[in-house]
Design an enzyme around this catalytic site. Structure first.
Site, PDB file in Angstrom:
ATOM      1  CE1 TYR A  29       1.029   5.829  22.612  1.00 26.34           C
ATOM      2  CE2 TYR A  29      -1.401   5.682  22.246  1.00 26.34           C
ATOM      3  CZ  TYR A  29      -0.247   6.324  22.367  1.00 26.34           C
ATOM      4  OH  TYR A  29      -0.382   7.775  22.974  1.00 26.34           O
ATOM      5  NE  ARG A  30      -3.105  -2.649  19.721  1.00 21.64           N
ATOM      6  CZ  ARG A  30      -3.479  -3.247  20.775  1.00 21.64           C
ATOM      7  NH1 ARG A  30      -2.611  -3.253  21.964  1.00 21.64           N
ATOM      8  NH2 ARG A  30      -4.795  -3.239  21.174  1.00 21.64           N
TER       9      ARG A  30
END
Length: 184
Positions: free
Chosen positions: A148-149
């Site tokens: 997600y980052r």
């Protein structure tokens, strides 16, 4: 491995496989999985529903993801809405696409399936922003958090507790659309 878009009917036809992958990936007890089966079956009828699946050459489900347009009256949306201040509600919940589930069977993890599924799902998402929740974890050790980052998701809520789950969750968001895969 082949990545395909799924219609609502495709997901419902493979619901047993979807629930099995979900259970393996999340480590949920069988009784919780039965409850999720009903939720998933109703999610396919929500506006803006989109789904993707990773299938082996034999047609076995290795992973899947789905989401839809978030709106008032939906349980997850309303929980997050109550936790945000007015400015953040307007920023994140005005026209969101909610990534409801994104899972890969543990033996298939670490080979880029999750990233391919997420990119494909967000490429067809309707909305100005996208949101998801994931159990809190060490961001350097958690494949989900690292994924997600890498996709540019930022913190919307941290250490949030949804009713019925003792674990804390992070709620993450990013703007849509995604840049092309080769963009800087």
């Amino acid at each position: 491995m082949r990545l395909v878009r799924w219609t609502p009917d495709d997901l419902v036809r493979r619901l047993d496989d979807v629930v099995a992958v979900y259970g393996e990936a999340m480590g949920y007890r069988p009784d919780l999985l039965e409850a999720r089966r009903g939720y998933i079956a109703t999610h396919v009828r929500r506006p803006g529903f989109r789904a993707v699946a990773s299938l082996t050459t034999e047609g076995h489900l290795a992973g899947f993801g789905y989401g839809y347009r978030g709106a008032t009256g939906q349980w997850w949306h309303d929980q997050v809405h109550r936790a945000l201040n007015a400015r953040d509600r307007q920023r994140w919940l005005a026209h969101p696409f909610e990534v409801v589930e994104l899972h890969v069977r543990p033996p298939a993890q670490g080979h880029g399936l999750g990233a391919r599924q997420l990119r494909a799902l967000l490429a067809v998402a309707e909305g100005d922003t996208t949101l998801l929740s994931t159990p809190e974890a060490d961001e350097e050790k958690s494949r989900a958090w690292r994924l997600y980052r890498r996709f540019g998701f930022v913190d919307v809520l941290r250490h949030f507790h949804f009713p019925g789950d003792e674990r804390p969750f992070g709620v993450l968001g990013r703007d849509l659309p995604l840049p092309p895969p080769d963009a800087p």
